[in-house]
Scaffold this active site. Sequence first.
Site, PDB file in Angstrom:
ATOM      1  N   LYS A   1      22.404 -61.707  17.710  1.00 40.58           N
ATOM      2  CA  LYS A   1      23.749 -61.477  17.165  1.00 40.58           C
ATOM      3  C   LYS A   1      23.858 -62.187  15.807  1.00 40.58           C
ATOM      4  CE  LYS A   1      25.355 -58.929  20.475  1.00 40.58           C
ATOM      5  NZ  LYS A   1      25.677 -57.526  20.216  1.00 40.58           N
TER       6      LYS A   1
ATOM      7  N   LYS B   1      38.598 -55.110  16.023  1.00 42.88           N
ATOM      8  CA  LYS B   1      37.621 -54.989  14.934  1.00 42.88           C
ATOM      9  C   LYS B   1      36.760 -53.739  15.103  1.00 42.88           C
ATOM     10  CE  LYS B   1      34.182 -58.222  14.464  1.00 42.88           C
ATOM     11  NZ  LYS B   1      32.852 -57.595  14.309  1.00 42.88           N
TER      12      LYS B   1
ATOM     13  N   ARG C   1      35.639 -48.081  13.220  1.00 42.94           N
ATOM     14  CA  ARG C   1      35.469 -46.667  13.575  1.00 42.94           C
ATOM     15  C   ARG C   1      36.551 -45.803  12.946  1.00 42.94           C
ATOM     16  NH1 ARG C   1      32.804 -49.874  16.906  1.00 42.94           N
ATOM     17  NH2 ARG C   1      31.128 -49.079  18.225  1.00 42.94           N
TER      18      ARG C   1
ATOM     19  N   ASP D   1      30.603 -60.164  23.567  1.00 41.19           N
ATOM     20  CA  ASP D   1      30.990 -61.109  22.513  1.00 41.19           C
ATOM     21  C   ASP D   1      31.738 -62.329  23.064  1.00 41.19           C
ATOM     22  OD1 ASP D   1      29.751 -59.545  20.632  1.00 41.19           O
ATOM     23  OD2 ASP D   1      31.573 -58.419  20.147  1.00 41.19           O
TER      24      ASP D   1
ATOM     25  N   ARG E   1      32.106 -66.291  16.168  1.00 41.71           N
ATOM     26  CA  ARG E   1      32.451 -66.492  17.581  1.00 41.71           C
ATOM     27  C   ARG E   1      31.995 -67.868  18.078  1.00 41.71           C
ATOM     28  NH1 ARG E   1      35.109 -61.845  18.308  1.00 41.71           N
ATOM     29  NH2 ARG E   1      34.106 -59.965  17.555  1.00 41.71           N
TER      30      ARG E   1
HETATM   31  C1  S3P Z   1      29.995 -53.714  18.495  1.00 40.67           C
HETATM   32  C2  S3P Z   1      29.053 -53.650  19.476  1.00 40.67           C
HETATM   33  C3  S3P Z   1      28.380 -54.838  20.041  1.00 40.67           C
HETATM   34  C4  S3P Z   1      29.139 -56.110  19.726  1.00 40.67           C
HETATM   35  C5  S3P Z   1      29.552 -56.160  18.288  1.00 40.67           C
HETATM   36  C6  S3P Z   1      30.450 -54.996  17.934  1.00 40.67           C
HETATM   37  C7  S3P Z   1      30.568 -52.451  17.984  1.00 40.67           C
HETATM   38  O1  S3P Z   1      27.077 -54.926  19.512  1.00 40.67           O
HETATM   39  O2  S3P Z   1      28.379 -57.232  20.053  1.00 40.67           O
HETATM   40  O3  S3P Z   1      30.248 -57.361  18.014  1.00 40.67           O
HETATM   41  O4  S3P Z   1      31.615 -52.489  17.299  1.00 40.67           O
HETATM   42  O5  S3P Z   1      30.000 -51.403  18.272  1.00 40.67           O
HETATM   43  P1  S3P Z   1      25.840 -54.109  20.148  1.00 40.67           P
HETATM   44  O6  S3P Z   1      26.112 -52.673  20.004  1.00 40.67           O
HETATM   45  O7  S3P Z   1      24.642 -54.532  19.340  1.00 40.67           O
HETATM   46  O8  S3P Z   1      25.758 -54.573  21.568  1.00 40.67           O
END
Ligand code: S3P
Length: 427
Positions: free
Chosen positions: A341, A21, A26, A314, A387
């Site tokens: 989250k 994901k 990105r 996660d 999750r």
């Molecule tokens: C993610 C970064 C994480 C993660 C999220 C996805 C990302 O969050 O928990 O599910 O794709 O950059 P944080 O950057 O807030 O830690």
Amino acid sequence: MEAVFSAAGPLRGELAVPADKSISHRAAILGALAEGRTVARPFLRSEDCMSTLSCLRSIGVEWALSGDDLTVEGRGPQGWRQASGELDAGNSATTMRLLAGALAGRPFTSVITGDESLCKRPMGRIVEPLRRMGAEITGREDNTMPPLTVRGGGLTGIEYRMEVDSAQVKSAVLLAGLQAGGETRVVGGRSSRDHTERMLLLMGADLSFEGEDAMTMRASRLQAREIAIPGDISSAAFILAAAVLVPGSRLKLSGVGLNPTRAGFLSVLNTMGALVMESNYSETDNEPRGDLEVGGAQLNGIEVEGRHIPAMIDEVPLLAVLGCRARGETVVRGAGELRVKESDRISAVCGELAKMGAEITELPDGFVVHGPVGLQGARVDSRGDHRIAMALAVAALCAEGETVIDGWECVNISFPGFEDTLHDLTG
Ligand code: S3P
């Protein structure tokens, strides 16, 4: 929508988990900032990633999905246009934070909003550095909460010391830095996932690293390219945990992303006593991947400290489920970020697992679980968090009786078809 699970037979077979994901988001955003045609495959067709694509369409970026192939026609950041309405990031903080960073460089106004959960999540952490770089950003609650209004352009590089170890914050600053005058230096944040850095380098960005702790970004043009996306280790984690917990299971997952900033859960499984075998290791488009094989195992409790959390952020709710079935105490600390989250994941996992008979105590920044206990089926609530929903389904597979999970539809945020996948693997 509810889903019903009960104790399952062993999980067996071979499976390719859905595409990553984080990397899918990105590929879409960096493809839209690049010049030329980016083809990313397989792209994760989940609700979160579709939110990113629909925001990009609203700012004039052309893309097409054919099967799981995403094609983005990049015209550089200059090709982005002011949207006629709000950009809706849905449930996805990655969409909101990364797009806010990229839009901070564009000389027009964007309003980014999201669903009820996203509108409660902290945005001050990106607003502060992006404002220092010269963007005008406002939001609710003294500019710390969505919706965000971003008026960008004319950015100047800054030195930014990361206050939270967050990949989304780091990425927002880097995507603004890509369009800023001078140097943008980011200090810290190197233990959070580094997919943005890896993809920026793949596309030719002027990004350099200093030692373990700092990196410098200079304005650069990105070159479009083909990007192969590995399987999502965070999705794989639920299947791995289910296989470990159900005696007699034996499973192989192929092509799973093994980026070290994401793979902390595998180390935890090994330390707890489940032997995860890795094979076919390779690196494609700057991202490592490999096959994972695992079987049912007797687990021991574990203590996880804060410095290990970013690489398994996660997967922490799953640790609570594993802890219920492990011998002794499982303790997680330094995971306060879980409270902000998609739901308050500490309160959610402790509250819902307690309904199933777990002996679990909430800490301000984690939890303590005593095991092993025999879990009992119960009516539980996903709290709208994908999750949490999947972690409860894994718990249900080793509980006595039926578990009904309310609010099941949120699994489409990251793992469409999760329920069918579990049923197929358990025969
Ligand atoms: C993610 C970064 C994480 C993660 C999220 C996805 C990302 O969050 O928990 O599910 O794709 O950059 P944080 O950057 O807030 O830690």
